[in-house]
Design a protein around this motif. Structure first.
Motif, PDB file in Angstrom:
ATOM      1  N   ILE A  98       0.831  -1.200   0.000  1.00  0.00           N
ATOM      2  CA  ILE A  98       0.000   0.000   0.000  1.00  0.00           C
ATOM      3  C   ILE A  98       0.866   1.251   0.000  1.00  0.00           C
ATOM      4  CG2 ILE A  98      -1.666   1.332   1.357  1.00  0.00           C
ATOM      5  CD1 ILE A  98      -2.859  -1.358   2.251  1.00  0.00           C
ATOM      6  N   GLY A  99       1.970   1.213   0.767  1.00  0.00           N
ATOM      7  CA  GLY A  99       2.868   2.354   0.811  1.00  0.00           C
ATOM      8  C   GLY A  99       3.466   2.674  -0.544  1.00  0.00           C
ATOM      9  N   VAL A 100       3.894   1.657  -1.284  1.00  0.00           N
ATOM     10  CA  VAL A 100       4.474   1.877  -2.612  1.00  0.00           C
ATOM     11  C   VAL A 100       3.409   2.402  -3.581  1.00  0.00           C
ATOM     12  CG1 VAL A 100       5.535   0.746  -4.611  1.00  0.00           C
ATOM     13  CG2 VAL A 100       6.360   0.240  -2.311  1.00  0.00           C
ATOM     14  N   LEU A 101       2.197   1.871  -3.481  1.00  0.00           N
ATOM     15  CA  LEU A 101       1.114   2.380  -4.328  1.00  0.00           C
ATOM     16  C   LEU A 101       0.863   3.866  -4.066  1.00  0.00           C
ATOM     17  CD1 LEU A 101      -1.487  -0.542  -4.229  1.00  0.00           C
ATOM     18  CD2 LEU A 101      -0.361   0.353  -6.272  1.00  0.00           C
ATOM     19  N   ILE A 102       0.846   4.252  -2.795  1.00  0.00           N
ATOM     20  CA  ILE A 102       0.628   5.661  -2.451  1.00  0.00           C
ATOM     21  C   ILE A 102       1.778   6.525  -2.971  1.00  0.00           C
ATOM     22  CG2 ILE A 102       0.475   7.294  -0.525  1.00  0.00           C
ATOM     23  CD1 ILE A 102      -1.007   5.099   1.035  1.00  0.00           C
ATOM     24  N   TRP A 103       3.007   6.038  -2.804  1.00  0.00           N
ATOM     25  CA  TRP A 103       4.181   6.773  -3.293  1.00  0.00           C
ATOM     26  C   TRP A 103       4.102   6.976  -4.803  1.00  0.00           C
ATOM     27  CZ3 TRP A 103       8.923   4.266  -5.477  1.00  0.00           C
ATOM     28  CH2 TRP A 103       9.914   5.206  -5.756  1.00  0.00           C
ATOM     29  N   LEU A 104       3.748   5.916  -5.532  1.00  0.00           N
ATOM     30  CA  LEU A 104       3.604   6.037  -6.983  1.00  0.00           C
ATOM     31  C   LEU A 104       2.499   7.025  -7.336  1.00  0.00           C
ATOM     32  CD1 LEU A 104       3.884   2.293  -8.076  1.00  0.00           C
ATOM     33  CD2 LEU A 104       5.503   4.111  -8.644  1.00  0.00           C
ATOM     34  N   PHE A 105       1.383   6.932  -6.642  1.00  0.00           N
ATOM     35  CA  PHE A 105       0.250   7.805  -6.912  1.00  0.00           C
ATOM     36  C   PHE A 105       0.628   9.271  -6.744  1.00  0.00           C
ATOM     37  CE2 PHE A 105      -3.451  10.239  -5.644  1.00  0.00           C
ATOM     38  CZ  PHE A 105      -4.427   9.829  -6.534  1.00  0.00           C
ATOM     39  N   ARG A 106       1.386   9.563  -5.692  1.00  0.00           N
ATOM     40  CA  ARG A 106       1.722  10.949  -5.380  1.00  0.00           C
ATOM     41  C   ARG A 106       2.909  11.471  -6.188  1.00  0.00           C
ATOM     42  NH1 ARG A 106       0.081  13.388  -0.721  1.00  0.00           N
ATOM     43  NH2 ARG A 106       2.130  14.384  -0.519  1.00  0.00           N
ATOM     44  N   SER A 107       3.933  10.638  -6.366  1.00  0.00           N
ATOM     45  CA  SER A 107       5.184  11.127  -6.928  1.00  0.00           C
ATOM     46  C   SER A 107       5.452  10.683  -8.359  1.00  0.00           C
ATOM     47  CB  SER A 107       6.361  10.669  -6.045  1.00  0.00           C
ATOM     48  OG  SER A 107       6.199  11.150  -4.726  1.00  0.00           O
ATOM     49  N   HIS A 108       4.793   9.624  -8.810  1.00  0.00           N
ATOM     50  CA  HIS A 108       5.012   9.111 -10.171  1.00  0.00           C
ATOM     51  C   HIS A 108       3.663   8.780 -10.818  1.00  0.00           C
ATOM     52  CE1 HIS A 108       9.416   8.582  -9.591  1.00  0.00           C
ATOM     53  NE2 HIS A 108       9.054   8.377  -8.336  1.00  0.00           N
ATOM     54  N   ALA A 261      14.128   6.362 -16.376  1.00  0.00           N
ATOM     55  CA  ALA A 261      14.112   7.286 -15.250  1.00  0.00           C
ATOM     56  C   ALA A 261      15.537   7.665 -14.890  1.00  0.00           C
ATOM     57  CB  ALA A 261      13.422   6.647 -14.048  1.00  0.00           C
ATOM     58  N   ALA A 262      15.786   8.964 -14.783  1.00  0.00           N
ATOM     59  CA  ALA A 262      17.114   9.444 -14.444  1.00  0.00           C
ATOM     60  C   ALA A 262      17.262   9.543 -12.937  1.00  0.00           C
ATOM     61  CB  ALA A 262      17.347  10.815 -15.080  1.00  0.00           C
ATOM     62  N   ALA A 263      18.503   9.467 -12.468  1.00  0.00           N
ATOM     63  CA  ALA A 263      18.746   9.554 -11.034  1.00  0.00           C
ATOM     64  C   ALA A 263      18.261  10.880 -10.481  1.00  0.00           C
ATOM     65  CB  ALA A 263      20.238   9.383 -10.741  1.00  0.00           C
ATOM     66  N   GLY A 264      18.255  11.930 -11.296  1.00  0.00           N
ATOM     67  CA  GLY A 264      17.815  13.235 -10.832  1.00  0.00           C
ATOM     68  C   GLY A 264      16.311  13.409 -10.862  1.00  0.00           C
ATOM     69  N   ASP A 265      15.568  12.375 -11.262  1.00  0.00           N
ATOM     70  CA  ASP A 265      14.111  12.451 -11.356  1.00  0.00           C
ATOM     71  C   ASP A 265      13.521  12.303  -9.972  1.00  0.00           C
ATOM     72  OD1 ASP A 265      11.596  12.597 -12.332  1.00  0.00           O
ATOM     73  OD2 ASP A 265      11.603  10.630 -13.288  1.00  0.00           O
ATOM     74  N   ARG A 266      13.675  13.309  -9.162  1.00  0.00           N
ATOM     75  CA  ARG A 266      13.305  13.219  -7.762  1.00  0.00           C
ATOM     76  C   ARG A 266      11.839  13.580  -7.555  1.00  0.00           C
ATOM     77  NH1 ARG A 266      17.937  12.950  -4.657  1.00  0.00           N
ATOM     78  NH2 ARG A 266      19.845  13.403  -5.795  1.00  0.00           N
TER      79      ARG A 266
END
Length: 280
Positions: A98-108, A261-266
């Protein structure tokens, strides 16, 4: 005869858009409820599950990898460690996924739909394994001499042990979705995290999960292989639909085509605006 509108509609479906939170919460809840309902509705077939467990155990002996019993007994001798593993087994696969899904939803958000499709397809195909190959976990084998660590240490934990065992299919061990889900999480974190030590933690997560499922006698090594195969199917389906692996899609919806995805893609960093020039 033109197929323009139809082609355009299919193209929109295959182009990742910005996910909507209410739809994603509903879809995730309904999908997991359906998965649990179907998984637990699969006939337990105890006799077949025990026969299959004996076959898996013999096969692992023939391959020289049947060391689950030794690991189970060794870890069980260290009380604090095995108790920690019991709680890890019971909770972390939900929390991390669930945490990874939320991270993807918000940041990617541009990569979210493709990653979510891979996860859902992985989980769905696992149901076929539960139906076609009922399998008793090592702790339920006849004469296997494995320790059911949840029962022995009286920890709250597995839905397949103790007071909760009647709420879950006891013989749905193949494939291991602990491995399928943890590997999905780990690969996404490794591919998209900007910080090197976070990438390392991403790879350590499925490796630790593998140790935990064996130490607690909930799975054989080969169950983990089944989980990897299910994830491979899910990733292949996602790739076939979106024509790219999730990490190669743009971070933001509507950005130009697939890219690595580049390393700088923060997190929170937007791509540089294209230089203006004369139109036409």
């Amino acid at each position: 005869m033109t197929h323009g509108p139809r082609t355009s509609y299919i193209h929109r479906l295959r182009s990742p858009g910005r996910p909507r939170i209410w739809l994603e919460v509903l879809l995730t809840a309904v999908s997991y409820w359906t998965y649990s309902l179907i998984r637990n509705a699969v006939p337990e077939q105890r006799a077949a599950a025990l026969r299959n467990a004996d076959w898996v155990w013999r096969t692992e002996h023939a391959l020289g990898i049947a060391v689950e019993q030794s690991i189970n007994h060794t870890m069980n001798s260290v009380t604090w460690l095995i108790v920690t593993m019991n709680y890890y087994y019971a909770t972390l696969h939900f929390i991390m996924t669930i945490g990874v899904l939320i991270w993807l939803f918000r940041s990617h958000p541009g990569r979210y739909a493709a990653a979510r499709l891979a996860l859902f397809a992985t989980t769905s195909v696992a149901l076929v394994g539960y139906y076609l190959f009922p399998l008793a976990p090592p702790r339920l084998m006849n004469g296997g001499h494995f320790v059911d660590t949840v029962l022995v240490h009286h920890t709250w934990g597995s839905m397949a042990s103790g007071d909760l065992k009647n709420m879950s299919n006891q013989y749905a061990a193949m494939p291991s979705m602990h491995i399928g889900w943890s590997l999905w999480c780990g690969l996404i974190i490794f591919a998209l995290a900007a910080t090197p030590w976070v990438k390392v933690l991403g790879l350590l997560y499925p490796a630790t999960t593998l140790l935990v499922i064996v130490s607690t006698a909930n799975h054989f090594w080969l169950d983990a292989v089944g989980g990897v195969l299910c994830l491979s199917f899910g990733v292949a389906l996602s790739y076939g639909w979106y024509a790219a692996l999730p990490y190669r899609l743009p971070r933001l919806p509507g950005s130009p085509g697939p890219r690595v995805a580049a390393a700088g893609d923060r997190v929170g960093r937007r791509p540089a605006a294209a230089p203006s020039g004369p139109s036409g």
